[in-house]
Each structure stands twice: as structure tokens, then as C-alpha cells.
Design a protein around this motif. Structure first.
Motif, short mmCIF file in Angstrom:
data_model
loop_
_atom_site.label_atom_id
_atom_site.label_comp_id
_atom_site.label_asym_id
_atom_site.label_seq_id
_atom_site.Cartn_x
_atom_site.Cartn_y
_atom_site.Cartn_z
N GLY A 284 -13.02 1.65 -1.45
CA GLY A 284 -11.56 1.64 -1.56
C GLY A 284 -10.97 3.03 -1.51
N GLN A 285 -11.68 4.01 -2.09
CA GLN A 285 -11.19 5.38 -2.05
C GLN A 285 -11.24 5.94 -0.63
N ALA A 286 -12.31 5.59 0.12
CA ALA A 286 -12.39 6.01 1.52
C ALA A 286 -11.26 5.39 2.34
N ARG A 287 -10.94 4.12 2.07
CA ARG A 287 -9.83 3.48 2.80
C ARG A 287 -8.50 4.14 2.44
N THR A 288 -8.35 4.55 1.19
CA THR A 288 -7.12 5.26 0.80
C THR A 288 -6.98 6.54 1.58
N ALA A 289 -8.09 7.30 1.68
CA ALA A 289 -8.06 8.55 2.44
C ALA A 289 -7.74 8.29 3.91
N ALA A 290 -8.32 7.23 4.44
CA ALA A 290 -8.04 6.89 5.84
C ALA A 290 -6.57 6.54 6.02
N GLY A 291 -6.01 5.83 5.05
CA GLY A 291 -4.59 5.49 5.12
C GLY A 291 -3.68 6.69 5.09
N LEU A 292 -4.16 7.80 4.55
CA LEU A 292 -3.39 9.04 4.51
C LEU A 292 -3.48 9.82 5.82
#
Length: 361
Positions: free
Chosen positions: A35-43
Motif C-alpha cells: 500500500g505504501q508503494a502504491r501511495t508513492a506511485a500515486g504521487l
């Protein structure tokens, strides 16, 4: 560098990924918490998908306790032409990798000397490393291509490369980062149960000293666990200075004039040693510190006030070398302290007064 894999998408890893993505590098993101990797990708930091093959550079940005294992996994599985970590301690991970029998020619330890009190991908910024030292710790066995990729990474992040021995780095960061953090925490801890009437008197000095104490304790346990010896040595020496200072202050309470004189001399010695150490802290752009003078201006807590005072200073022709803001307790106002070259003080004071600013001595 065309492709990169960033393993660990906290503050540092995501900031690196954001910077590389902005400069056209295809960045892939991995984290123990998907989930943290997806958050970074979303940024906009890259893709949370698995890379299709080995990348040019893998950057390991995980807590110090997990650096060696994460690097070993990436190296054994051939995930990149070169592997680099950004942990704040350098000697331990290299020794752990060597003990595992890995070929270290494809690895280089590094440490960007930058950060924030906040953590996690949402705190990341693409300009986090701009103008900041970035330590590289190559050894004679480090492959030249690996060193070149590391230097390219630092350049893309607009950092300043500094080459050091790994153990020398660990002793240095114990002095300039790890010990100061603990001292800040110890000072801040004295406020926890202080009387409200005392805490209301907090000014800029206590804010400066305790600012870094706001950092995540879990992160700092990892950092200090990886570098305990050098930090303990420094704190032991500091404890000796504290004991001597306490004795000097007690002597100032004495009714004996000779003891009071000796106490005053003891306090003066530590203050002068502090002066001598403080002037060694690098100044603007990493150069030798300069003696600036301060112009203090009363400013209201309104949108656009800071922009207006900076614009007025520019119209006067004064270059603001540094700035501090001291907030007034219980009031919608504060003091802006503008640091300038001594020759600029007179024209700046006159120019700001003419434009309606209220100056303070």
C-alpha cells in the motif's frame, strides 16, 4: 541511467524516486507494505509493478536493520546492474554483506545528508537533496561502473557528492546527527511534565534546540541500534562536560568568593568552547561561516506578509542571507529576523522603515 528500482518507499526512497521520475528515468517501486508503494506511485514516483528485468540501479531505502538482507536479496537475484543503499550507517551493512560471502564489486554504500521531521511517502519532495551532501563510501573492490551510476544518481538529485571511508562516516554522523538528536530529545523530555506557566514562556531558543526531537522514535531506534558505539562514546564525553558544568554552577551558589570565581571560570570555559565549535559549522552553500547582522521586523500573521517584506528588501537591494521567525505568544504577530551582510544593515533599515515596517532594535 534509464531504469531504477527503489526498494523502500518512505521519505528518502520516495523523494529519490520522485526526482528520478521527473528526470525521465523509468522508476519501479517496491516496499514490504504494498500500500505504501502504491501511495508513492500515486504521487508520481514511478510504477508499483515489478520491473520486466534487471534495472540499471537498485536503491535500497529501508530501515538500517533490514539493509543488508534487502541488499543481499537484490544482489543474489540479479535485480540490477548496481546496488546502492541510503542508510544512515555504512560500516555495518558492508560487513554483513561480506560475511554472507557476496561479491561486493556491484555494491556501494551511500547516505544523503537530508531529511525532515515527517516520515513516509506523503512527506517526500523531489527537491529534498538539492545542495545537500551525499556521502559515497566506495572501496577498492567497487566497480567503476557502479561508482559512476552512484555519481549520476547524486547529480540527478542535485546533491553534492562526498567520498568517505564507511567507518569514518559512521563516526562523523554520530557527532553531527545521532548524538544531537538524543540531546535534543533529552532537553525536550524536560518539558513533558513542566508547569504550563513555564512552557508558555518558550521562545525561539527552545524551539531551535528541540525541533528535531519531533522525529519518529521507531526510526531513530533503528538508526541508533546500527551505530551505538560511536554515539555512546560521544555521550560519555558530553556527560563529563555536563558534570563539570554542574559542579561549576554549584560553586556559583557558594558563599566563598574564591569558589564563585572558580565556578564562573568553569562556566565561561564551556561557553567559549561552544563558541569555538559553533563557528566551525559550515555557513551558506557549505562555505566558511560568515558574520551576519540581524534586522528584526515586527510582522503580522497575515497572508502575503512574508512575501511583501522579502520583496521590499529586494527593492532596497539587500540580499537576505538567512531568516528566522520568532512567534509572539498569544498574539497574531511575530518578529522576522533578517540576516544580512553588515554593510546592508543601514540601507535595509532605512528602506523598510520608509515602506511602513516596524523595526525592532
Amino acid at each position: 541511467m534509464r531504469t531504477a528500482l527503489v526498494i523502500g518507499t518512505g521519505l528518502i526512497g520516495t523523494s529519490i524516486a520522485l526526482t528520478l521520475a521527473e528526470r525521465g528515468v523509468a522508476v519501479y517501486l517496491a516496499d514490504a507494505d504494498p500500500g505504501q508503494a502504491r501511495t508513492a506511485a500515486g504521487l508520481g514516483a514511478g510504477s508499483a509493478e515489478e520491473p520486466p528485468g534487471p534495472v540499471d540501479l537498485a536503491v535500497v531505502a529501508v530501515p538500517p536493520a533490514h539493509v543488508a538482507a534487502t541488499l543481499a536479496d537484490a544482489m543474489r537475484n540479479g535485480r540490477a546492474r548496481a546496488c546502492l543503499d541510503v542508510a544512515s550507517v555504512k560500516g555495518g551493512p558492508r560487513r554483513e554483506l561480506a560475511a554472507l560471502g557476496l561479491d561486493l564489486s556491484g555494491y556501494l554504500g551511500s547516505h544523503p545528508m537530508s531529511g525532515r521531521e515527517q516520515s513516509g511517502p506523503l512527506a517526500a519532495t523531489a527537491d529534498l537533496f538539492e545542495g545537500r551532501p551525499w556521502v559515497l563510501t566506495p572501496t577498492p573492490e567497487t566497480d567503476t561502473e557502479v561508482l559512476n551510476l552512484a555519481l549520476e544518481l547524486v547529480s540527478l538529485c542535485r546533491g553534492v557528492p562526498v567520498v568517505m571511508d564507511a567507518d569514518a562516516h559512521d563516526r562523523a554522523v554520530a557527532l553531527v546527527s545521532h548524538m544531537p538528536h538524543l540531546v535534543s530529545a533529552l532537553v525536550a523530555a524536560r518539558l513533558e511534565h513542566a508547569e504550563d506557566s513555564a512552557v508558555r514562556l518558550c521562545g525561539q531558543g527552545i524551539r531551535d534546540v528541540t525541533r528535531i526531537a519531533a522525529s519518529d522514535p521507531r526510526m531513530w531506534i533503528d538508526i541508533l541500534s546500527a551505530n551505538p558505539g560511536p554515539v555512546a562514546d560521544l555521550l560519555g564525553a558530553l556527560a563529563e562536560d555536563l558534570e563539570a558544568t554542574v559542579a561549576a554552577l554549584r560553586a556559583l551558589e557558594s558563599g566563598d568568593s574564591e569558589k564563585r570565581r572558580a565556578g564562573a571560570e568553569g562556566v565561561e570555559r564551556i561557553l567559549r568552547r561552544g563558541n569555538a565549535g559553533q563557528i566551525r559549522v559550515p555557513g551558506k552553500h557549505g562555505t566558511a561561516p560568515r558574520a551576519y547582522e540581524t534586522v528584526a521586523v515586527l510582522i503580522s500573521d497575515q497572508p502575503g506578509e512574508l512575501a511583501r517584506i522579502f520583496a521590499d528588501a529586494g527593492r532596497v537591494g539587500a540580499n537576505i542571507e538567512d531568516v528566522r521567525i520568532e512567534h509572539a505568544t498569544g498574539q497574531q504577530a511575530g518578529l522576522v529576523q533578517l540576516m544580512v551582510e553588515p554593510a546592508a544593515v543601514g540601507p535595509l533599515r532605512v528602506g523598510l522603515a520608509e515602506r511602513g515596517w516596524s523595526l525592532r532594535a
